[in-house]
Design a protein around this motif. Structure first.
Motif, PDB file in Angstrom:
ATOM      1  N   ARG A   1       0.848  -1.190   0.000  1.00 20.81           N
ATOM      2  CA  ARG A   1       0.000   0.000   0.000  1.00 20.81           C
ATOM      3  C   ARG A   1       0.889   1.248   0.000  1.00 20.81           C
ATOM      4  O   ARG A   1       1.977   1.242   0.542  1.00 20.81           O
ATOM      5  CB  ARG A   1      -0.915   0.027   1.230  1.00 20.81           C
ATOM      6  N   ASN A   2       0.372   2.311  -0.593  1.00 20.14           N
ATOM      7  CA  ASN A   2       1.085   3.591  -0.668  1.00 20.14           C
ATOM      8  C   ASN A   2       2.471   3.413  -1.285  1.00 20.14           C
ATOM      9  O   ASN A   2       3.475   3.898  -0.763  1.00 20.14           O
ATOM     10  CB  ASN A   2       1.193   4.226   0.723  1.00 20.14           C
ATOM     11  N   SER A   3       2.509   2.740  -2.412  1.00 18.67           N
ATOM     12  CA  SER A   3       3.780   2.504  -3.093  1.00 18.67           C
ATOM     13  C   SER A   3       4.251   3.769  -3.806  1.00 18.67           C
ATOM     14  O   SER A   3       3.469   4.430  -4.499  1.00 18.67           O
ATOM     15  CB  SER A   3       3.630   1.383  -4.122  1.00 18.67           C
TER      16      SER A   3
ATOM     17  N   ARG B   1       3.511   4.250  -7.459  1.00 22.28           N
ATOM     18  CA  ARG B   1       2.248   4.859  -7.891  1.00 22.28           C
ATOM     19  C   ARG B   1       2.334   6.380  -7.887  1.00 22.28           C
ATOM     20  O   ARG B   1       1.902   7.044  -8.827  1.00 22.28           O
ATOM     21  CB  ARG B   1       1.113   4.408  -6.975  1.00 22.28           C
TER      22      ARG B   1
ATOM     23  N   SER C   1       4.659   9.289  -1.537  1.00 22.48           N
ATOM     24  CA  SER C   1       3.808   8.100  -1.521  1.00 22.48           C
ATOM     25  C   SER C   1       2.661   8.196  -0.529  1.00 22.48           C
ATOM     26  O   SER C   1       1.586   7.645  -0.766  1.00 22.48           O
ATOM     27  CB  SER C   1       4.649   6.862  -1.198  1.00 22.48           C
ATOM     28  N   HIS C   2       2.867   8.900   0.577  1.00 16.48           N
ATOM     29  CA  HIS C   2       1.834   9.072   1.596  1.00 16.48           C
ATOM     30  C   HIS C   2       1.175  10.447   1.507  1.00 16.48           C
ATOM     31  O   HIS C   2       0.469  10.863   2.420  1.00 16.48           O
ATOM     32  CB  HIS C   2       2.415   8.868   2.996  1.00 16.48           C
TER      33      HIS C   2
ATOM     34  N   MET D   1       6.646   3.066   2.320  1.00 17.98           N
ATOM     35  CA  MET D   1       5.731   2.030   1.838  1.00 17.98           C
ATOM     36  C   MET D   1       5.084   1.331   3.028  1.00 17.98           C
ATOM     37  O   MET D   1       5.673   1.232   4.106  1.00 17.98           O
ATOM     38  CB  MET D   1       6.475   0.998   0.992  1.00 17.98           C
TER      39      MET D   1
ATOM     40  N   GLY E   1       4.660  -2.541  -6.972  1.00 24.47           N
ATOM     41  CA  GLY E   1       3.603  -1.610  -7.323  1.00 24.47           C
ATOM     42  C   GLY E   1       2.450  -1.618  -6.339  1.00 24.47           C
ATOM     43  O   GLY E   1       2.314  -2.520  -5.515  1.00 24.47           O
ATOM     44  N   GLU E   2       1.606  -0.630  -6.445  1.00 23.20           N
ATOM     45  CA  GLU E   2       0.447  -0.511  -5.568  1.00 23.20           C
ATOM     46  C   GLU E   2      -0.441  -1.741  -5.649  1.00 23.20           C
ATOM     47  O   GLU E   2      -0.779  -2.198  -6.756  1.00 23.20           O
ATOM     48  CB  GLU E   2      -0.348   0.753  -5.921  1.00 23.20           C
ATOM     49  N   SER E   3      -0.799  -2.287  -4.491  1.00 25.82           N
ATOM     50  CA  SER E   3      -1.696  -3.431  -4.326  1.00 25.82           C
ATOM     51  C   SER E   3      -1.086  -4.763  -4.748  1.00 25.82           C
ATOM     52  O   SER E   3      -1.770  -5.789  -4.676  1.00 25.82           O
ATOM     53  CB  SER E   3      -3.030  -3.211  -5.056  1.00 25.82           C
TER      54      SER E   3
END
Length: 213
Positions: A14-16, A19, A23-24, A35, A205-207
């Motif tokens: 999450r929060n990669s 992306r 990131s946050h 991350m 990557g995200e997810s």
């Protein structure tokens, strides 16, 4: 900074920073490239869903991540430790999450420890690494300890600014997160669920669901 994944088993990203950066959503506390990782089994973060999932808070030990070992992602020296923060109730319910969001500013005002909860900061080649939201009473190391990559430093928890048990990982160029800048991270030798082979070096990557190779 090149690191190993700091856990065993399968975890969702999450929060990669792959992306977006930051990131946050902020550069505060050197979180530019931070991350989050949430342990999953068959794509789920917890085995149970009931009325509390929809309407209220849940005990953190419902979640697969809670209590799992967190490992040093590189060899180094323990530069800082914060322990003693409680593990909070978890929140998947939109109602519980909405109420939690209203108190976000007050937690940020409490400083890095209020945000990170129980955490370990390692001095490694190229900078510092933060492993945050550890379980209360689980930190296994002390300031000044030398650690090797893969050594257990604590257990995953739900302390600090956390809505469900997970690991927050970030790299920075100084020990003080108020003054440091976030550093980009890459990971070596890991697998991505649904893809053949091993990633020799990369940024999940995200997810994506990842595990050490």
């Amino acid at each position: 900074m090149l690191l190993a994944l700091p856990f065993r088993g399968t975890w969702r990203v999450r929060n990669s920073p792959a992306r977006r950066v930051p990131s946050h959503g902020t550069h505060l506390f050197a979180t530019t490239y931070a991350m989050d990782f949430i342990a999953v089994r068959d794509g789920r973060t917890a085995p149970t869903r009931d009325w509390r999932t929809l309407l209220a808070t849940e005990p953190p030990d419902r979640f697969f991540a809670f209590g799992l070992p967190i490992l040093a992602p590189a060899a180094g020296t323990v530069a800082a430790v914060h322990s003693g923060a409680p593990d909070h109730e978890a929140r998947r319910s939109p109602l519980a999450l909405a109420g939690y969001a209203l108190t976000q500013a007050s937690r940020a005002g409490g400083g890095a420890a209020a945000i990170a909860g129980n955490h370990v900061i390692l001095a490694v080649e190229g900078g510092y690494v933060v492993l945050a939201h550890l379980r209360a009473g689980s930190v296994r190391v002390r300031v000044g300890d030398a650690v090797v990559a893969g050594q257990e430093v604590g257990l995953c928890g739900n302390s600090g600014n956390s809505t469900q048990p997970h690991l927050h990982l970030q790299a920075m160029d100084g020990l003080d997160p108020f003054a440091a800048r976030g550093l980009p991270m890459e990971f070596r030798s890991y697998r991505v669920s649904g893809r053949p082979g091993i990633v020799d070096r990369g940024v999940p990557g995200e997810s994506e669901i990842v595990e050490p190779g």
